[in-house]
Scaffold this active site. Structure first.
Site, PDB file in Angstrom:
ATOM      1  N   ASN B 413     -39.423 -11.508 -38.580  1.00 56.63           N
ATOM      2  CA  ASN B 413     -40.662 -11.068 -37.959  1.00 56.63           C
ATOM      3  C   ASN B 413     -40.384 -10.072 -36.836  1.00 56.63           C
ATOM      4  O   ASN B 413     -40.684  -8.894 -36.945  1.00 56.63           O
ATOM      5  CB  ASN B 413     -41.446 -12.282 -37.452  1.00 56.63           C
ATOM      6  CG  ASN B 413     -42.830 -11.892 -36.932  1.00 56.63           C
ATOM      7  OD1 ASN B 413     -43.168 -10.717 -36.850  1.00 56.63           O
ATOM      8  ND2 ASN B 413     -43.631 -12.872 -36.575  1.00 56.63           N
ATOM      9  N   ASP B 414     -39.760 -10.547 -35.760  1.00 54.12           N
ATOM     10  CA  ASP B 414     -39.547  -9.667 -34.617  1.00 54.12           C
ATOM     11  C   ASP B 414     -38.702  -8.439 -34.949  1.00 54.12           C
ATOM     12  O   ASP B 414     -38.898  -7.380 -34.381  1.00 54.12           O
ATOM     13  CB  ASP B 414     -38.890 -10.449 -33.476  1.00 54.12           C
ATOM     14  CG  ASP B 414     -39.839 -11.500 -32.919  1.00 54.12           C
ATOM     15  OD1 ASP B 414     -41.061 -11.259 -32.951  1.00 54.12           O
ATOM     16  OD2 ASP B 414     -39.365 -12.553 -32.479  1.00 54.12           O
TER      17      ASP B 414
END
Lengths: 97, 486
Positions: B413-414
């Site tokens: 995600n990040d």
């Protein structure tokens, strides 16, 4: 060996370590950690010396048993570390063409 | 007193062992030479152990000093030593065989703790029986320089031990990944560290046992205090750092024993861990100090309480994903920790195989901090028989997204969040990220729309026009995609 020669080995080895580790491919960083773990268990040398020392003098017996315990811990690490590294490295395969 | 390891042949053997360890790491520069490297490591260790055993044959206490039979090897001690090695060997080999590849971070942390504890035990043994280590002066007192080395050895060893135990508990899930923040922890930590260093300095003047044991105890405490406030997602840095510490502990004991194999190894391992920590910090654009100060990275699941604006996003099905990818020319897969949690690496490779049958080019893109330790994703993909020449590092593949049809994000995600480039207020600002948005289509596997990565920041990629969210467990979703590809 006097302190300065030991220090020289240490400092030079740090530089060797620096260059060697930067050349490790990032894909193998996990095996790198596993194998460094195994080789840092070379501390078993100290453990063996303690375990082999005669149980005489101050704290000789306690020292021996501490050494034996350290031998067990370090050898878990040595055998486990090299074995798990070998297992991981065997999985890295090139594309079959 | 003359030093025990003064035998020049023994010193030479230790030096050769040290060189073998250098070659072991050197071998890891490429997967083709890596197995040979590992064998060098084993050879080096064998040389070091055999040399020590031969130069330190335990001798019994001479029952009758008057007769000529004096040096009787102490068979009992020899047997005990061999038994100790055998016990360790069995535990080690069995663990190494059984461990799942996804559990590698925990295993490495556990191994670090053993090195740390072994260093503490060796230092304690040297303190109790200094004559055996040849570190006493004529009056029987421990040499001042040896006291410092011993003090540092026991301190670093103890920090490595307790720190690694905490890291293990966090990685293994026995302890929550959330950072635990004590009030005034920076002051407490600095005070304890200063206390340890002060006592080691005082130890040169006074070799009373209480000083040695207080240093040991304080070091156990500080190792615990240092790691407790660090969040689960920062564990790659912590594991690397503890790796480094275990090396410095071995080096410190090498100084005590004047042993070149230990010093060389310690320096190698110490630098290795330090470089890995640096690489990890750089990949998150965070300073080492800020990671160590802790309080960041409390795993996923947070952020639900915030008043988030509802933005439109598109939901896709496995069939849509299968169709899009089978029509693509190139697909880049971006795996993250979520893939490891879902154990989806094998089915992911099946999907890639199916796509290749459709004539699609498949590549994998790995971010340096993906997973819980350096190189974690690479090992998992290798385990699933993904050829390593299909796996690329961030800087080697990032420019390819613009010419890619589908970016397939699984469990990451990040590392794909554009806020790292655009939003200066974002906690991940400055972190190098994959430009997945440049691909024609982004397929984003995620459990739900709730969780927002460990940094707790929303991700614009979710809402982009070319993104299709695949909301499901990673493994189940990929399994369905594989079915639809048939």
């Amino acid at each position: 060996m006097d302190f300065i020669s030991i220090l020289s080995i240490f400092v030079l080895a740090c530089f060797v370590g620096y260059y060697v580790v930067w050349s490790v491919t990032p894909a193998l960083h996990t095996p790198l950690m596993a194998v460094t773990n195994a080789i840092s268990s070379v501390i078993i040398v100290g453990a063996l010396i303690a375990a082999a020392a005669a149980g005489i003098g101050n704290g000789g017996t306690v020292s021996k048993w501490l050494g034996l315990l350290a031998v067990v811990l370090a050898s878990v690490n040595i055998f486990g570390g090299f074995a798990v590294t070998a297992r991981m490295l065997a999985m890295y395969k090139k594309k079959a063409r | 007193m003359e030093h025990v390891a003064a035998n020049p042949w023994a010193s030479l053997a230790y030096l050769i062992a040290g060189v073998c360890f250098i070659l072991a790491l050197r071998g890891l520069s490429s997967p083709t030479s890596s197995q040979r490297g590992n064998r060098f490591g084993m050879i080096g260790m064998t040389i070091a152990v055999v040399t020590t055993l031969l130069t330190h044959i335990p001798m019994g206490i001479d029952p009758d000093p008057s007769d000529y039979i004096s040096d009787i090897p102490d068979i009992v001690t020899i047997a005990q030593i061999l038994a100790a090695i055998a016990i360790g060997a069995v535990i080690g080999v069995v663990t190494a065989r059984k461990i799942a590849m996804t559990a590698m971070p925990q295993l490495v942390a556990a191994f670090h703790s053993l090195v740390g504890l072994a260093a503490v035990l060796v230092a304690a043994a040297a303190f109790l029986n200094p004559a055996a280590f040849g570190i006493v002066d004529a009056a029987g007192a421990i040499l001042p320089v040896s006291r410092v080395e011993m003090g540092l050895g026991v301190a670093i060893g103890a920090i490595t031990f307790s720190g690694s135990v905490i890291a293990f508990l966090k990685l293994n899930g026995n302890m929550g990944g959330k950072p635990i923040l004590l009030p005034g922890r920076h002051v407490i930590n600095l005070a304890v560290l200063a206390g340890i260093l002060g006592l080691i300095a005082y130890f040169t003047q006074d070799q009373s046992p209480w000083i040695f044991w207080t240093v040991t105890a304080l070091s156990f405490v500080i190792g615990f205090l240092l790691i407790v406030p660090i969040g689960g997602a920062d564990m790659p840095v912590v594991v690397s750092m503890l790796n480094s510490y275990s090396g410095w502990a071995a080096a410190a004991m090498g100084f005590t024993l004047h042993n070149s194999a230990m010093i060389i190894t310690g320096a190698l391992v110490g630098s290795s861990g330090a470089i890995l920590s640096y690489i990890m910090c750089r990949a998150m654009n965070r300073s080492f100090i800020s990671v160590i100060a802790g309080g960041f990275g409390g795993d996923t699941g947070g952020g639900s309480g915030e008043a988030k604006e509802q933005r439109p996003w598109k939901r896709g099905s496995a069939e849509d994903a299968a169709f899009l990818m089978s029509q693509a020319e190139q697909v880049i897969i971006v795996p993250g920790y979520g893939m490891a949690v879902a154990q989806a690496q094998h089915v992911l490779r099946e999907m890639a195989d199916k796509l290749k049958e459709h004539g699609v080019r498949v590549k994998y893109a790995i971010h340096p901090v993906a997973g819980r330790m350096p190189g974690h994703m690479n090992v998992l993909l290798a385990e699933a028989n993904v050829p390593y020449d299909e796996v690329f590092e961030l800087e080697d593949i990032n420019s390819e997204f613009a010419q890619t049809d589908v970016a397939f994000i699984i469990g990451a995600n990040d590392v794909v969040n554009p806020a790292a480039k655009t939003d200066k207020s974002s906690p991940i600002y400055g972190m190098p990220v994959f430009d997945v948005g440049k691909a024609k289509t982004v397929l984003f596997i995620k459990r739900s729309m709730g969780g927002v990565g460990y940094a707790g920041v929303d991700n614009d990629v979710f809402y982009a026009d070319n993104t299709m969210m695949l909301l499901a467990d990673a493994k189940k979703m990929v399994e369905e995609v594989v079915k639809s590809l048939d």
